[in-house]
Design a protein around this motif. Structure first.
Motif, PDB file in Angstrom:
ATOM      1  N   SER A  52       0.834  -1.201   0.000  1.00 23.10           N
ATOM      2  CA  SER A  52       0.000   0.000   0.000  1.00 23.10           C
ATOM      3  C   SER A  52       0.872   1.255   0.000  1.00 23.10           C
ATOM      4  O   SER A  52       1.848   1.337   0.737  1.00 23.10           O
ATOM      5  N   GLY A  53       0.522   2.216  -0.854  1.00 24.11           N
ATOM      6  CA  GLY A  53       1.239   3.485  -0.899  1.00 24.11           C
ATOM      7  C   GLY A  53       2.488   3.483  -1.770  1.00 24.11           C
ATOM      8  O   GLY A  53       3.215   4.476  -1.831  1.00 24.11           O
ATOM      9  N   SER A  57      -1.501   2.982  -8.006  1.00 23.37           N
ATOM     10  CA  SER A  57      -2.606   3.777  -8.566  1.00 23.37           C
ATOM     11  C   SER A  57      -2.066   5.030  -9.238  1.00 23.37           C
ATOM     12  O   SER A  57      -2.581   5.455 -10.281  1.00 23.37           O
ATOM     13  N   THR A  58      -1.041   5.613  -8.646  1.00 20.49           N
ATOM     14  CA  THR A  58      -0.437   6.814  -9.219  1.00 20.49           C
ATOM     15  C   THR A  58       0.064   6.535 -10.640  1.00 20.49           C
ATOM     16  O   THR A  58      -0.201   7.304 -11.568  1.00 20.49           O
TER      17      THR A  58
HETATM   18  N1  LIG Z   1      -4.104  12.967  -4.414  1.00 19.88           N
HETATM   19  C1  LIG Z   1      -2.998  12.794  -3.677  1.00 19.88           C
HETATM   20  N2  LIG Z   1      -2.476  13.811  -2.977  1.00 19.88           N
HETATM   21  C2  LIG Z   1      -1.355  13.650  -2.236  1.00 19.88           C
HETATM   22  N3  LIG Z   1      -0.662  12.505  -2.143  1.00 19.88           N
HETATM   23  C3  LIG Z   1      -1.128  11.449  -2.814  1.00 19.88           C
HETATM   24  C4  LIG Z   1      -2.309  11.519  -3.619  1.00 19.88           C
HETATM   25  N4  LIG Z   1      -2.537  10.310  -4.162  1.00 19.88           N
HETATM   26  C5  LIG Z   1      -1.536   9.511  -3.726  1.00 19.88           C
HETATM   27  N5  LIG Z   1      -0.686  10.194  -2.920  1.00 19.88           N
HETATM   28  C6  LIG Z   1       0.527   9.631  -2.270  1.00 19.88           C
HETATM   29  O1  LIG Z   1       1.336   9.015  -3.253  1.00 19.88           O
HETATM   30  C7  LIG Z   1       1.861   7.781  -2.771  1.00 19.88           C
HETATM   31  C8  LIG Z   1       1.418   6.650  -3.680  1.00 19.88           C
HETATM   32  O2  LIG Z   1       0.008   6.505  -3.556  1.00 19.88           O
HETATM   33  P1  LIG Z   1      -0.842   5.507  -4.463  1.00 19.88           P
HETATM   34  O3  LIG Z   1      -2.258   5.816  -4.220  1.00 19.88           O
HETATM   35  O4  LIG Z   1      -0.349   5.560  -5.842  1.00 19.88           O
HETATM   36  O5  LIG Z   1      -0.437   4.086  -3.805  1.00 19.88           O
HETATM   37  P2  LIG Z   1      -0.989   2.626  -4.112  1.00 19.88           P
HETATM   38  O6  LIG Z   1       0.211   1.784  -4.417  1.00 19.88           O
HETATM   39  O7  LIG Z   1      -2.068   2.669  -5.120  1.00 19.88           O
HETATM   40  O8  LIG Z   1      -1.563   2.174  -2.691  1.00 19.88           O
HETATM   41  P3  LIG Z   1      -2.870   1.295  -2.292  1.00 19.88           P
HETATM   42  O9  LIG Z   1      -2.446  -0.124  -2.512  1.00 19.88           O
HETATM   43  O10 LIG Z   1      -3.076   1.606  -0.856  1.00 19.88           O
HETATM   44  O11 LIG Z   1      -4.005   1.720  -3.162  1.00 19.88           O
HETATM   45  C9  LIG Z   1       1.387   7.641  -1.340  1.00 19.88           C
HETATM   46  O12 LIG Z   1       2.397   8.127  -0.499  1.00 19.88           O
HETATM   47  C10 LIG Z   1       0.168   8.527  -1.294  1.00 19.88           C
HETATM   48  O13 LIG Z   1      -0.029   9.050   0.003  1.00 19.88           O
END
Ligand SMILES: Nc1ncnc2c1ncn2[C@@H]1O[C@H](COP(=O)(O)OP(=O)(O)OP(=O)(O)O)[C@@H](O)[C@H]1O
Ligand SMILES: [Mg+2]
Length: 265
Positions: A52-53, A57-58
């Protein structure tokens, strides 16, 4: 059944459909994605895994410019679709998102009828000439998303009145109704029961003959079942990318091995 696809496409599973080079994403001062380069292959299911994180998704949102809608997000580097730079200012993000469709982590039906949720994309992109054609696209899309039997008698009812798992399958139907070339799915099964999950996994495998599919999942079993390629992300880095079998049986990086054996996560 009518063939809802309007564009003939050749099958070449080794061709790169999308290429990313040196992609960085910042949210304000947070460096969320660090120098990611990857080829997304055509007619292939690619799984993004990682804790997670870590940026899954980014990165997914970079592939159809959904990060444009996040005010503090800044994306650098290069992403191409069939060789064309999707961040070029001549590219219309709305057109791009019809070619690179998305299913989000949380189901987000429009406040419209079930029918109109699915018909929306085909209507704005002019994919049906007649009401009968549009009806056909709606039915085919709902069938593929494994929800037709549950909604066929209530197509005029609001999409928001469905259960969470039904809403997610409606959103999948909406995403495939425009026949995208790439379908991005962010944990599409997290709100689904095992039966619907199995149906969606079957659909993903079927879609591969037409599109390229990228799926974010927290389930290793799911990644192993549905994907041919797997990318492992950790702390904003793309640590390892390769054939799914190799990633799960013979990972090269110790961080990948720790994750798939359950030591980090
Ligand atoms: N809209 C936003 N504003 C600020 N920070 C963000 C935003 N979206 C994501 N982040 C930060 O960017 C990083 C990557 O987040 P992301 O959502 O891409 O992770 P993820 O791998 O999809 O996690 P998960 O498995 O929990 O969905 C994290 O540190 C998150 O807090
Ligand atoms: Mg996520």
């Amino acid at each position: 059944m009518n063939d809802m696809r309007i564009v003939e496409r050749t099958v070449d599973a080794n061709k790169a459909k999308m290429t990313a080079r040196g992609v960085q994403v910042y949210y304000g001062a947070t460096h969320a994605l660090k120098d990611v380069s990857v080829d997304i292959l055509d007619n292939t299911v690619t799984a993004f895994i990682g804790p997670s994180g870590c940026g899954k998704s980014t990165f997914l949102r970079c592939l159809n410019r959904m990060n444009d809608t996040v005010a503090i997000a800044r994306v650098t580097g290069e992403i191409r679709l069939d060789g064309e730079d999707i961040y070029d200012k001549r590219v219309d993000p709305v057109q791009l998102r019809a070619r690179v469709g998305m299913v989000f982590q949380k189901p987000n039906p429009f406040p419209k009828s079930i029918y109109d949720n699915v018909a929306y994309g085909p209507r704005i992109h002019g994919l049906a000439r007649t009401k009968a054609e549009l009806d056909q696209i709606v039915e085919t899309s709902l069938r593929k998303a494994a929800i037709w039997n549950e909604v066929k008698d209530r197509l005029a009812a609001p999409g928001t009145g469905l259960s969470g798992g039904q809403q997610q399958r409606l959103c999948i139907a909406r995403a495939i109704a425009t026949s995208p070339e790439v379908l991005l799915m962010d944990e599409p099964c997290s709100a689904l029961d095992p039966i619907a999950t199995a149906q969606v996994e079957e659909l993903i495998d079927e879609l591969r003959s037409q599109f390229s599919v990228v799926i974010v999942t927290h389930s290793m079993q799911q990644a192993a079942r549905v994907s041919q390629r797997t990318a492992f992300f950790h702390l904003g880095n793309l640590v390892e990318y390769g054939e799914t079998g190799q990633i799960f049986t013979n990972p090269k990086d110790p961080r990948t091995e720790s994750y798939i054996t359950g030591r980090i996560g």
